[in-house]
Write an enzyme that holds these catalytic residues in place. Structure first.
Site, mmCIF file in Angstrom:
data_model
loop_
_atom_site.group_PDB
_atom_site.id
_atom_site.type_symbol
_atom_site.label_atom_id
_atom_site.label_comp_id
_atom_site.label_asym_id
_atom_site.label_seq_id
_atom_site.Cartn_x
_atom_site.Cartn_y
_atom_site.Cartn_z
ATOM 1 N N GLY A 48 -41.036 19.051 35.471
ATOM 2 C CA GLY A 48 -41.076 19.855 34.428
ATOM 3 C C GLY A 48 -41.865 21.148 34.682
ATOM 4 C CG HIS B 257 -47.538 17.796 31.810
ATOM 5 N ND1 HIS B 257 -48.626 17.031 32.188
ATOM 6 C CD2 HIS B 257 -47.272 18.732 32.591
ATOM 7 C CE1 HIS B 257 -48.957 17.951 33.573
ATOM 8 N NE2 HIS B 257 -48.157 18.953 33.662
ATOM 9 C CD GLU B 258 -44.133 21.011 32.015
ATOM 10 O OE1 GLU B 258 -44.555 21.985 32.202
ATOM 11 O OE2 GLU B 258 -44.110 20.069 32.994
ATOM 12 C CB CYS C 50 -50.210 19.526 36.825
ATOM 13 S SG CYS C 50 -49.892 21.090 35.997
ATOM 14 C CG LEU C 51 -45.347 21.826 39.634
ATOM 15 C CD1 LEU C 51 -44.104 22.721 39.666
ATOM 16 C CD2 LEU C 51 -45.194 20.893 40.930
ATOM 17 C CG HIS D 147 -48.550 23.732 31.466
ATOM 18 N ND1 HIS D 147 -49.483 24.148 31.945
ATOM 19 C CD2 HIS D 147 -47.748 22.726 31.980
ATOM 20 C CE1 HIS D 147 -49.727 23.188 33.159
ATOM 21 N NE2 HIS D 147 -48.695 22.500 33.082
ATOM 22 C CD GLN E 166 -46.873 24.393 35.118
ATOM 23 O OE1 GLN E 166 -45.762 24.048 34.811
ATOM 24 N NE2 GLN E 166 -47.443 23.741 36.306
#
Length: 159
Positions: A50, A145-146, A103-104, A149, A55
């Site tokens: 995702g 999670h997204e 997480c990225l 963000h 991000q």
């Protein structure tokens, strides 16, 4: 070949902001389509499941949810990638599940996060069609999670 973009890292301000809704006039636009293509290419390159627009330094309410087995999540279920514009979580189950997240934007760190097991989400497609759907398990975790963000929250704040 789509552009691979740099990924914002945990200390950067963009990740603490509440992202701005995508305007009706931006739906189905070349700009939005290119943004999503670049987000998707970046997510795939980084073995993500995702990604959220903040991000990649764009403070807009756009996420991609794309569960699939990969190096970072070998047991992830396979699903078609879904682009969600202005996603809203309408309902969350009282039952929560503890699961490992990474997480990225927080490389090399993972942790156990409690998330609602089942969620109901409303979002727009790139063309502006409104969708309401229910997710459970790992895809529900990705959506939560997204969406975090988009609200300036990193998973490490939930551990």
């Amino acid at each position: 070949m789509s552009t691979i973009l740099p990924v914002a890292q945990r200390s950067e301000t963009i990740l603490t902001l509440t992202a701005v809704a995508v305007a009706k006039s931006e739906l189905n636009s070349e700009w939005l389509n290119q943004l999503v293509e670049a987000m998707y290419a970046t997510m795939m390159q980084c073995n993500g499941v995702g990604i959220a627009a903040p991000q990649i330094y764009v403070s807009k309410r756009v996420v991609i949810v794309a569960s699939r087995p990969n190096l970072r999540y070998p047991d992830a279920p396979e699903m078609e990638a879904i682009v969600m514009v202005n996603p809203e979580i309408l309902e969350r189950s009282k039952a929560t599940v503890l699961g490992e997240e990474g997480c990225l934007s927080v490389p090399d760190e993972r942790g156990q996060v409690a998330r609602a097991e089942i969620i109901k989400v409303r979002y727009l497609t790139l063309q502006g069609e409104q969708i309401e759907t229910v997710y459970n398990g790992f895809p529900a975790r990705i959506v939560q999670h997204e969406v975090d963000h988009l609200d300036g929250i990193l998973f490490i704040q939930r551990i």
